[in-house]
Scaffold this motif. Structure first.
Motif: not given
Length: 434
Positions: A192-195, A233-240, A322-329
């Motif tokens: 939700g935060v990433s979206a 790159a962010i979209d791909k990283a999010t999906a993975i 979005r990068v912060i959320v990726l790092q957190a996840v």
């Protein structure tokens, strides 16, 4: 949903850890106001974050393009399916509502918790943005607001799954039934935060593109292209990550983070120059347009370099969110037994600088909007109509800079809406203030 006071909306109370709180409600129906009170009390009493999940009928028309789609095999979709399957066994009303397999699930995180996991990320949206959201779930086919649904707590069922799983129910004598669903809450907040951040990116790109059409500065266009290119790159990283995969160098996320970091440094330097320029203006005295335009180029025009710099800063901030959320996840998934504490700690780590930058930009805009413009200098006692018109036009534009500026206020509950289809796939919409 129909305009019927007998409409049933199941409500789960979700915890992210084993907690014990006093009995606050049984299996009796509740009003929306009572549910809001319950969330606040649970957040205050419980040591671990508490959220509620409501199951609403899926509207006929939902703009799925605004959200992030995940198939039925994704961890978030599986956790949600597991929760429904295991908890509705003990609630005939909840089972009836969820029997079709589709619905709009609305997770609400109390303000106390939201301040921990989404401060600076989620802010109240204006009416225009809300109109484009998915709030059709609370309206009938004509758009009429419907608020007569009966909220029914999903009662206690036998514990299922390992502690911390999507369906484990933690309840002891003298306590309220809390479904321990840390992975479900974690993934819902993350998506939700990433979206929400990606929605901000889209809006910034639209505004930048419009502004650049009025300029011929290749450097600004290059900045925009480099930043917007990071989203792939962010979209791909999010999906993975949302599929619980591992990030690799081949994704290009490191290069994207480097480009975003450079843009943030540029934005911070520009912010410093704007502040210095405002500090040098004489206190309480009118300012000539020409003087203001030297430090804020294009401020007297419809577009202008200054406004483009503002939007580029907004774009860089949205991408960094979005990068912060990726790092957190990524960090939270590396320690699945301690999901939410790691998740919130990682979110907080880099957010403060972004919050300070956004606050600084807002302060500059507010100060600019409060300036009084002086009449053009010269010896002529009378000014032409064109000069007067321009002065009034520029004054109006500068005053409008302060409109829509979001200042930090009381934290609001955060709502994350998830549309679930019959095949178990889901679409998670941008998190917004409840």
């Amino acid at each position: 949903m129909t305009d019927d006071s007998k409409a049933i909306v199941p409500v789960w109370t979700l915890a992210t850890g084993d907690v014990r709180v006093p009995v606050l409600t049984g299996d009796e129906p509740m009003t929306p106001e009572r549910l809001a009170e319950l969330r606040g009390v649970l957040a205050a009493l419980a040591d671990a974050p508490i959220a509620t999940l409501e199951a609403h009928p899926l509207p006929e028309k939902v703009d799925r393009s605004r959200g992030i789609s995940l198939d039925a095999a994704s961890p978030l979709a599986q956790h949600l399916s597991q929760l429904i399957a295991q908890t509705t066994q003990g609630s005939s009303k909840a089972a009836a509502v969820t029997a079709s397999g589709e619905g709009l699930y609305r997770m609400v995180i109390p303000a106390k918790v939201a301040a921990q996991v989404a401060q600076g990320i989620v802010s109240p949206m204006g009416s225009k943005a809300v109109a484009g959201g998915v709030h059709g779930a609370f309206q009938d086919a004509t758009g009429k607001i419907v608020a007569q649904a009966t909220l029914v707590p999903v009662g206690q069922v036998a514990a299922a799954g390992a502690a911390g799983g999507a369906g484990a129910t933690a309840a002891v004598a003298g306590s309220v039934a809390l479904t321990v669903a840390a992975p479900l809450v974690l993934m819902a907040v993350a998506v939700g935060v990433s979206a929400h951040a990606d929605r901000q990116r889209q809006q910034a790109i639209e505004r930048i593109t419009e502004l650049l059409e009025q300029l011929t500065e290749d450097k600004l266009n290059d900045e925009r292209r480099e930043l917007d290119g990071c989203r792939f790159a962010i979209d791909k990283a999010t999906a993975i990550l949302l599929d619980q995969g591992k990030l690799g160098v081949s994704l290009g996320l490191d290069s994207a983070a480097h480009a975003i970091g450079k843009a943030l440094i540029d934005a911070d330097e520009r912010l410093g120059r704007w502040r210095d320029a405002l500090d040098k203006l004489p206190d309480g005295k009118p300012v000539e347009i020409a003087t203001l335009a030297k430090s804020f180029p294009g401020i007297d025009d419809h577009g202008g370099t200054f406004r483009t710099h503002l939007e580029i800063a907004a774009l860089a901030i949205a991408l960094q969110r979005r990068v912060i959320v990726l790092q957190a996840v990524e960090h939270a998934q590396s320690d699945p037994d301690n999901l939410f504490e790691n998740f919130t700690r990682e979110l907080k780590r880099d957010q403060q600088r972004l919050d300070e930058m956004e606050s600084g930009i807002a302060g500059v805009l507010v100060r600019l909007s409060a300036l009084e413009l002086a009449r053009p200098g010269g010896r002529r006692p009378v000014f032409t109509g064109n000069e007067v018109d321009r002065l009034m036009r520029v004054a109006h534009r500068i005053r409008r800079l302060g409109e829509g500026v979001t200042t930090t206020g009381r934290a609001a509950d955060v709502a994350i809406e998830i549309a679930r289809d019959k095949d178990g796939s889901v679409v998670v919409f941008p998190a917004l203030a409840a």
